[in-house]
Structure formats: structure tokens, C-alpha cells
Design an enzyme around this catalytic site. Structure first.
Site, PDB file in Angstrom:
ATOM      1  N   LYS A 178       9.455   6.166   4.570  1.00 21.67           N
ATOM      2  CA  LYS A 178      10.867   6.175   4.921  1.00 21.67           C
ATOM      3  C   LYS A 178      11.152   5.143   6.006  1.00 21.67           C
ATOM      4  O   LYS A 178      12.204   4.552   6.041  1.00 21.67           O
ATOM      5  CB  LYS A 178      11.272   7.575   5.388  1.00 21.67           C
ATOM      6  CG  LYS A 178      11.615   8.487   4.213  1.00 21.67           C
ATOM      7  CD  LYS A 178      12.197   9.792   4.677  1.00 21.67           C
ATOM      8  CE  LYS A 178      11.101  10.823   4.893  1.00 21.67           C
ATOM      9  NZ  LYS A 178      11.520  12.093   5.400  1.00 21.67           N
ATOM     10  N   GLU A 179      10.181   4.973   6.877  1.00 16.54           N
ATOM     11  CA  GLU A 179      10.439   4.079   8.001  1.00 16.54           C
ATOM     12  C   GLU A 179       9.726   2.740   7.898  1.00 16.54           C
ATOM     13  O   GLU A 179      10.047   1.825   8.629  1.00 16.54           O
ATOM     14  CB  GLU A 179      10.011   4.755   9.307  1.00 16.54           C
ATOM     15  CG  GLU A 179      10.785   5.978   9.637  1.00 16.54           C
ATOM     16  CD  GLU A 179       9.919   7.228   9.560  1.00 16.54           C
ATOM     17  OE1 GLU A 179      10.491   8.311   9.583  1.00 16.54           O
ATOM     18  OE2 GLU A 179       8.699   7.111   9.474  1.00 16.54           O
ATOM     19  N   SER A 180       8.745   2.678   7.015  1.00 16.01           N
ATOM     20  CA  SER A 180       7.996   1.416   6.979  1.00 16.01           C
ATOM     21  C   SER A 180       7.461   1.117   5.588  1.00 16.01           C
ATOM     22  O   SER A 180       7.351   2.002   4.750  1.00 16.01           O
ATOM     23  CB  SER A 180       6.823   1.499   7.949  1.00 16.01           C
ATOM     24  OG  SER A 180       5.882   2.417   7.460  1.00 16.01           O
ATOM     25  N   VAL A 181       7.141  -0.162   5.395  1.00 10.80           N
ATOM     26  CA  VAL A 181       6.453  -0.587   4.182  1.00 10.80           C
ATOM     27  C   VAL A 181       5.147  -1.201   4.651  1.00 10.80           C
ATOM     28  O   VAL A 181       5.137  -1.984   5.605  1.00 10.80           O
ATOM     29  CB  VAL A 181       7.269  -1.649   3.412  1.00 10.80           C
ATOM     30  CG1 VAL A 181       6.622  -1.959   2.077  1.00 10.80           C
ATOM     31  CG2 VAL A 181       8.689  -1.190   3.204  1.00 10.80           C
ATOM     32  N   VAL A 182       4.048  -0.797   4.028  1.00 13.94           N
ATOM     33  CA  VAL A 182       2.742  -1.292   4.468  1.00 13.94           C
ATOM     34  C   VAL A 182       2.162  -2.195   3.384  1.00 13.94           C
ATOM     35  O   VAL A 182       2.080  -1.800   2.218  1.00 13.94           O
ATOM     36  CB  VAL A 182       1.791  -0.111   4.781  1.00 13.94           C
ATOM     37  CG1 VAL A 182       0.420  -0.619   5.198  1.00 13.94           C
ATOM     38  CG2 VAL A 182       2.376   0.765   5.867  1.00 13.94           C
ATOM     39  N   LYS A 230       2.399  -3.744   8.762  1.00 14.76           N
ATOM     40  CA  LYS A 230       3.324  -2.611   8.742  1.00 14.76           C
ATOM     41  C   LYS A 230       4.703  -3.159   9.087  1.00 14.76           C
ATOM     42  O   LYS A 230       4.931  -3.610  10.214  1.00 14.76           O
ATOM     43  CB  LYS A 230       2.882  -1.534   9.731  1.00 14.76           C
ATOM     44  CG  LYS A 230       3.741  -0.287   9.671  1.00 14.76           C
ATOM     45  CD  LYS A 230       3.103   0.889  10.363  1.00 14.76           C
ATOM     46  CE  LYS A 230       4.025   2.094  10.364  1.00 14.76           C
ATOM     47  NZ  LYS A 230       3.466   3.275  10.981  1.00 14.76           N
ATOM     48  N   ASP A 255       3.095  13.090  15.353  1.00 11.17           N
ATOM     49  CA  ASP A 255       3.213  13.211  13.894  1.00 11.17           C
ATOM     50  C   ASP A 255       1.802  13.371  13.329  1.00 11.17           C
ATOM     51  O   ASP A 255       1.465  12.826  12.282  1.00 11.17           O
ATOM     52  CB  ASP A 255       3.904  11.975  13.311  1.00 11.17           C
ATOM     53  CG  ASP A 255       4.376  12.199  11.873  1.00 11.17           C
ATOM     54  OD1 ASP A 255       4.352  13.358  11.418  1.00 11.17           O
ATOM     55  OD2 ASP A 255       4.748  11.226  11.201  1.00 11.17           O
ATOM     56  N   ILE A 260       0.845  -1.209   0.000  1.00  7.09           N
ATOM     57  CA  ILE A 260       0.000   0.000   0.000  1.00  7.09           C
ATOM     58  C   ILE A 260       0.867   1.240   0.000  1.00  7.09           C
ATOM     59  O   ILE A 260       0.576   2.227  -0.662  1.00  7.09           O
ATOM     60  CB  ILE A 260      -0.914   0.026   1.249  1.00  7.09           C
ATOM     61  CG1 ILE A 260      -1.837  -1.180   1.267  1.00  7.09           C
ATOM     62  CG2 ILE A 260      -1.702   1.313   1.305  1.00  7.09           C
ATOM     63  CD1 ILE A 260      -2.717  -1.247   2.505  1.00  7.09           C
ATOM     64  N   SER A 261       1.936   1.171   0.774  1.00 10.77           N
ATOM     65  CA  SER A 261       2.784   2.363   0.852  1.00 10.77           C
ATOM     66  C   SER A 261       4.207   1.995   1.235  1.00 10.77           C
ATOM     67  O   SER A 261       4.435   1.037   1.976  1.00 10.77           O
ATOM     68  CB  SER A 261       2.178   3.337   1.874  1.00 10.77           C
ATOM     69  OG  SER A 261       3.119   3.748   2.817  1.00 10.77           O
TER      70      SER A 261
HETATM   71  P1  ADP Z   1       4.775   5.716   7.746  1.00 11.19           P
HETATM   72  O1  ADP Z   1       5.451   5.752   9.064  1.00 11.19           O
HETATM   73  O2  ADP Z   1       5.580   5.093   6.676  1.00 11.19           O
HETATM   74  O3  ADP Z   1       4.153   7.041   7.371  1.00 11.19           O
HETATM   75  P2  ADP Z   1       2.033   4.875   8.128  1.00 11.19           P
HETATM   76  O4  ADP Z   1       1.581   4.099   9.309  1.00 11.19           O
HETATM   77  O5  ADP Z   1       1.666   6.327   8.068  1.00 11.19           O
HETATM   78  O6  ADP Z   1       3.581   4.660   7.959  1.00 11.19           O
HETATM   79  O7  ADP Z   1       1.480   4.136   6.840  1.00 11.19           O
HETATM   80  C1  ADP Z   1       1.768   4.581   5.560  1.00 11.19           C
HETATM   81  C2  ADP Z   1       0.530   4.569   4.713  1.00 11.19           C
HETATM   82  O8  ADP Z   1      -0.012   3.280   4.677  1.00 11.19           O
HETATM   83  C3  ADP Z   1      -0.562   5.445   5.259  1.00 11.19           C
HETATM   84  O9  ADP Z   1      -0.457   6.762   4.770  1.00 11.19           O
HETATM   85  C4  ADP Z   1      -1.798   4.787   4.765  1.00 11.19           C
HETATM   86  O10 ADP Z   1      -2.107   5.235   3.455  1.00 11.19           O
HETATM   87  C5  ADP Z   1      -1.411   3.331   4.712  1.00 11.19           C
HETATM   88  N1  ADP Z   1      -1.877   2.641   5.921  1.00 11.19           N
HETATM   89  C6  ADP Z   1      -1.198   2.451   7.064  1.00 11.19           C
HETATM   90  N2  ADP Z   1      -1.907   1.759   7.942  1.00 11.19           N
HETATM   91  C7  ADP Z   1      -3.084   1.493   7.344  1.00 11.19           C
HETATM   92  C8  ADP Z   1      -4.263   0.785   7.727  1.00 11.19           C
HETATM   93  N3  ADP Z   1      -4.381   0.225   8.938  1.00 11.19           N
HETATM   94  N4  ADP Z   1      -5.261   0.698   6.841  1.00 11.19           N
HETATM   95  C9  ADP Z   1      -5.161   1.257   5.638  1.00 11.19           C
HETATM   96  N5  ADP Z   1      -4.087   1.915   5.209  1.00 11.19           N
HETATM   97  C10 ADP Z   1      -3.054   2.043   6.042  1.00 11.19           C
HETATM   98 MG    MG Z   2       2.631   8.138   8.008  1.00 11.65          MG
END
Ligand code: ADP
Ligand code: MG
Length: 500
Positions: free
Chosen positions: A241-245, A265, A383, A237-238
Site C-alpha cells: 500500500k505504501e511502497s513498491v519494491v 524500495k 509493525d 518484488i512487491s
Molecule cells: P511495505 O511497507 O510495502 O510492507 P516492505 O518493506 O515490507 O514494504 O516490503 C514489501 C515486501 O518486499 C516484503 O514483504 C518483502 O517480501 C520484500 N522486501 C522488502 N525489502 C526486501 C529486501 N531488502 N530483500 C528482499 N525482499 C524485500
Molecule cells: Mg511490509
């Protein structure tokens, strides 16, 4: 047609006209013009180039010899083909041929005569070396090694030593002379290009390693699927910098139900980014004694653990946020905010009408102000922005709380001020006239009463920092809020893993 006529119709014998050979045949055959024509054709096929004059024995012998030679050469060619097969290096039987030169319509023109490759037109002739004494010639015709022409040719030849990917053109075959200056700048360009491409390659390799999950993580993910916790891991999904979702289909766990759609995550194990975020965790009393003892890989796990604890707290306070399903090392599995594989949009991307955005603002205000996030959960998001709030089913969902801290954190109030600024600025920009100023919001959230008269941000922050200093280490009462060092909810200690 009488017999004489038949004889004249018969084909000429190759042995001349001396004794005409008349085959014994029946009268019917003799009468057959068809047979006559057939015989005629056969003879023509046998001696196609034969001159009509066949009286000379020498000539006949030569013709036969020629025919024999050709057949021999044909046979030789077949053997040569068989011998060489598909081999790139072939042996020629040419010297054994009878007919020279062998004219073979099949012989391909593009077949390279390997002997000719000794002279490569694209290779520069070796320039004449200057003898050790440093010059050639005598008197007026003396040529030193610095001679422009000699040098120029030498430089051209030296281009041959450039890296293979440098295209020097086919000027090498000409009498090209490069001045020292031109040659030197070419050489310099080549080496800097090589260095640049090496750097680029390295960067590319590095970035792919950063984008994708490392083998250890992949193994953990496979294990989850194998154990049936996840049905499928669908896609990313994303990549932050710190994570891949990742999005995944939930499987089943004995003790707890797993939502149909979940996200994984994966906290990145490359440490560059987390280095900058040390201050969120190393001063968090919940992790303080563990932080200093851990190796970097375990610190990454602390981030995942931190997010898990924070989400749990928020869920308990009924703040809309993902529900934690499972934590496995640096992978946090939680419920998916979205539907049918489509993640909910971030507040910044959601196309909301003016009424809806106003509604969203009040929701955020309710979460951050009405003692929920700050007072009830005892958390500062740290954040909070339109990037970490999702819009789903008419609600604002908070995500990304790995860096969230308690208000007693030495910089907790500064982080809170930043969150307030993000919220105010976003909603004000989106035309929500009711949106409070950052100062009012901060005071409303904390219950503090920092004067806002001057509205000077630097002054306001200085007040906050002073307050933090005073708060540090002891319990203080301020307005509605009790600053306390709480020891609950620090989470279970990290279990040492078998494979570490
Ligand atoms: P980062 O620390 O990389 O910003 P995030 O937790 O913000 O990590 O997650 C990055 C992106 O992944 C979010 O902007 C969102 O679009 C998607 N995402 C994260 N967690 C969820 C979730 N539980 N359900 C749907 N999308 C999610
Ligand atoms: Mg984020």
C-alpha cells in the site's frame, strides 16, 4: 484424298456457303489433316455461340456487333477498375455499357449497391407524428398522442438514441411497440450502466497509476542506472500500500561497495495511505519540526529517510536487517535479502519444522528483548509481524522499519504492545509452547512490571497509556530502561532539490 474432299473438310466461312474460301496452299498443306483441325478450332474460338445458320447478313451483323459490344464493355470495366482503384467510394461506368444488363461473372455479389442503402432495414420507420392539436382522426376513430400503439412505436424509435454500446437488437426493423414503463426502465438501465462503466474505467486508470511508478520516479531510477549505481533494474518484488519494491543488480559507487543484488524500495507518492500513518511521524521528535513545514511530497521522503535511519541503527546493533546503500528522494536502495533473484520468504510463508520455528522464536526474542531493538537501538518496530520478518540463511531478518518510532513517542508503548501481541500470537499458533504471553513479552522487553494478574487486555493497555502520559516530555527511569529525549541520529536535514 482428292481436292474436293479437302474442300469439304475445310471450315465453313462465316460469310455463308456461297463462295467457299479456299486458302492458297501447297499440296502438302492441303494434305495436312492437322492444319484442317487447327483451322477448325480457330473458327470455333472466334464465333463460339454462332448458330450453324450464317446465311443471314442481319444475323451476322448482329453477331459481330455483339462481339464488338462485349469487347467495348470489357475495356470499360478495366477502365472503371483503374479509375476507382482501392477507393471505398467508387464510380460506376454502368451507364456507358453497351450490353445491358452487364453479365459479368467477376462482378461480386457482395458488392453493395450504394443506392440501396437509402433504405436501411435496421432503422425504424419514423413513427407518424401527431399533429400539434394532439390527435388525428375524427369522431370514434380519434387517435391521441397517448395512443398505446403510437407511443409504443415512438418508444421503439427512441431506442435509436441510446449509447452505441447498448445493444438494442434489430427489433427496430419490426413493428415493435415498447410500453412507457418498459422504455423508461430500459433507459434508466442504460444510463446507470454508462455511469458504472465510466466509473470502472476511471478506477482502472487510477489503479494502473498506483501500481506503476510515476514518471518522476522512473526518471530517478533511470538516473541510478545511468550513473552506474545500478547495473539493471529487474522487476517488482512487491507492491504494497505504501511502497513498491524492485529487485536490481548492484553497480558501483566510488566511496562504497554495492552488493550484487539490491532492492529499491520506492515509497508511493500517492498520499492516501500515508495520511493514515501521520501519527507515526508527526509525533516523532526527530522529525517534529520538519513535519509541519513540509509539502506532502516531501513528507513521503521523510518516510524513506526514517527507514534509512532506523535500518542504520539496527545494523549498528548487529540486528539482521537490510543494509542501506543509498537514499535518493523517496527511493531507498538497500541490500537484498535472498539469493539469485529469489527473495527470502516472509516468516508467515516459510515452511519451518517445529525445531526451526522454535529457533526462529528465540531469535526474535533475542532481538526484541535482549536490549537490542528496544534498548540498544531505542526503537519500537511498530509493525512487527510475520509479514515483516524474512527467513534467510537460518536467520530472522527484520524489514519495513519506516514507521518505527522511539519508545518515547507518545504512542510508542502502545505500538510495542501491538508488536508483542503479533509475535506471541504467531509463534503460539505455530506450536511454539515456549512462546511467552503478550503481557510477559511486553514486560520482558520494556523491563516494566505492569501487573498481568487479570490478563485483561483493556486494563493492561490502560496502564500503558497512563504510563505514556506520565512519560511524555520528561525523563523517567523505569526498570532497566532510561526514557530520554535523545536528539542524536535525527539525520541530516533534507536538502532542497534542484527540481522541486
Ligand atoms: P511495505 O511497507 O510495502 O510492507 P516492505 O518493506 O515490507 O514494504 O516490503 C514489501 C515486501 O518486499 C516484503 O514483504 C518483502 O517480501 C520484500 N522486501 C522488502 N525489502 C526486501 C529486501 N531488502 N530483500 C528482499 N525482499 C524485500
Ligand atoms: Mg511490509
Amino acid at each position: 484424298m482428292d481436292r474436293t474432299a479437302v474442300t469439304t473438310e475445310a471450315p465453313k466461312s462465316p460469310w455463308g456457303s456461297g463462295t467457299p474460301a479456299v486458302p492458297a496452299c501447297s499440296l502438302t498443306d492441303v494434305m495436312s489433316e492437322q492444319l484442317a483441325r487447327q483451322l477448325d478450332e480457330e473458327t470455333t474460338l472466334l464465333f463460339p455461340d454462332e448458330s450453324p445458320d450464317t446465311t443471314s447478313d442481319l444475323m451476322l451483323a448482329q453477331i459481330l456487333q455483339m462481339q464488338f459490344d462485349r469487347e467495348f464493355d470489357d475495356q470499360l470495366r478495366r477502365e472503371e477498375k483503374k479509375f476507382n482503384g482501392d477507393s471505398k467510394v467508387s464510380i460506376s461506368f454502368e451507364n456507358y455499357r453497351m450490353v445491358h444488363p452487364y453479365e459479368d461473372s467477376d462482378s461480386s455479389e457482395d458488392e453493395v449497391d450504394w443506392q440501396d442503402t437509402r433504405h436501411d432495414p435496421y432503422r425504424a420507420e419514423k413513427p407518424q407524428a401527431t399533429p400539434r392539436k394532439g390527435f388525428t382522426g375524427k369522431g370514434k376513430n380519434i387517435t391521441t398522442k397517448h395512443d398505446e400503439v403510437t407511443c409504443g412505436r415512438k418508444n421503439t424509435a427512441r431506442m435509436d438514441n441510446f449509447a452505441p454500446e447498448v445493444h438494442v437488437g434489430d427489433g427496430l426493423g419490426m413493428d415493435l411497440k415498447l410500453s412507457n414503463q418498459v422504455f423508461n426502465s430500459l433507459k434508466q438501465h442504460c444510463s446507470s450502466e454508462q455511469r458504472r462503466s465510466a466509473r470502472l474505467h476511471e478506477k482502472k486508470e487510477h489503479s494502473t497509476a498506483e501500481q506503476a511508478v510515476d514518471p518522476r520516479t522512473r526518471l530517478l531510477m533511470y538516473k541510478m542506472v545511468n550513473a552506474g549505481v545500478l547495473e539493471n533494474i529487474n522487476g517488482c518484488i512487491s507492491t504494497g500500500k505504501e511502497s513498491v519494491v524492485f529487485h536490481a543488480d548492484g553497480g558501483s559507487l566510488e566511496e562504497q561497495p554495492i552488493p550484487d543484488e539490491v532492492v529499491l524500495k520506492v515509497f508511493k507518492t500517492t498520499l492516501n495511505e500515508f495520511k493514515n500513518r501521520d501519527r507515526y511521524i508527526k509525533d516523532d521528535y526527530r522529525f517534529i519540526d520538519r513535519f509541519s513545514k513540509l509539502n506532502p511530497r516531501k513528507i513521503i521522503r521523510l518516510w524513506a529517510e526514517k527507514e534509512m535511519h532506523n535500518l542504520t541503527r539496527m545494523k549498528r546493533a548487529e540486528i539482521p536487517c537490510p543494509e542501506v546503500v543509498l537514499l535518493k528522494k523517496h527511493i531507498l536502495v538497500m541490500s537484498f535479502i535472498g539469493k539469485d533473484h529469489v527473495p527470502a520468504p516472509k516468516l508467515k510463508d516459510a515452511m519451518l519444522g517445529s525445531e526451526v520455528i522454535k529457533n526462529a522464536y528465540y531469535q526474535v526474542l533475542h532481538v526484541v528483548c535482549n536490549f537490542h531493538l528496544y534498548q540498544e537501538c531505542n526503537l519500537v518496530h511498530a509493525d512487527l509481524s510475520e509479514y515483516n520478518m524474512l527467513w534467510h540463511e537460518g536467520k530472522v531478518w527484520l524489514i519495513d522499519v519506516s514507521q518505527s518510532v522511539e519508545p518515547t513517542h507518545p504512542h510508542g508503548l502502545e505500538f510495542l504492545f501491538r508488536d508483542c501481541r503479533n509475535v506471541s500470537t504467531f509463534f503460539q499458533k505455530r506450536g511454539v509452547s515456549e512462546a511467552m504471553s503478550v503481557y510477559d513479552l511486553f514486560n520482558a522487553v520494556t523491563g516494566l512490571n505492569i501487573p498481568v494478574g487479570a490478563e485483561n487486555e483493556a486494563e493492561f493497555i490502560a496502564e500503558i497509556v497512563a504510563l505514556e502520559k506520565r512519560n511524555e516530555g520528561h525523563v523517567q527511569r523505569r526498570g532497566k530502561k532510561t526514557f530520554q529525549v535523545v536528539s542524536e541520529d535525527a539525520g541530516p536535514p533534507l536538502k532542497p532539490d534542484a527540481d522541486d
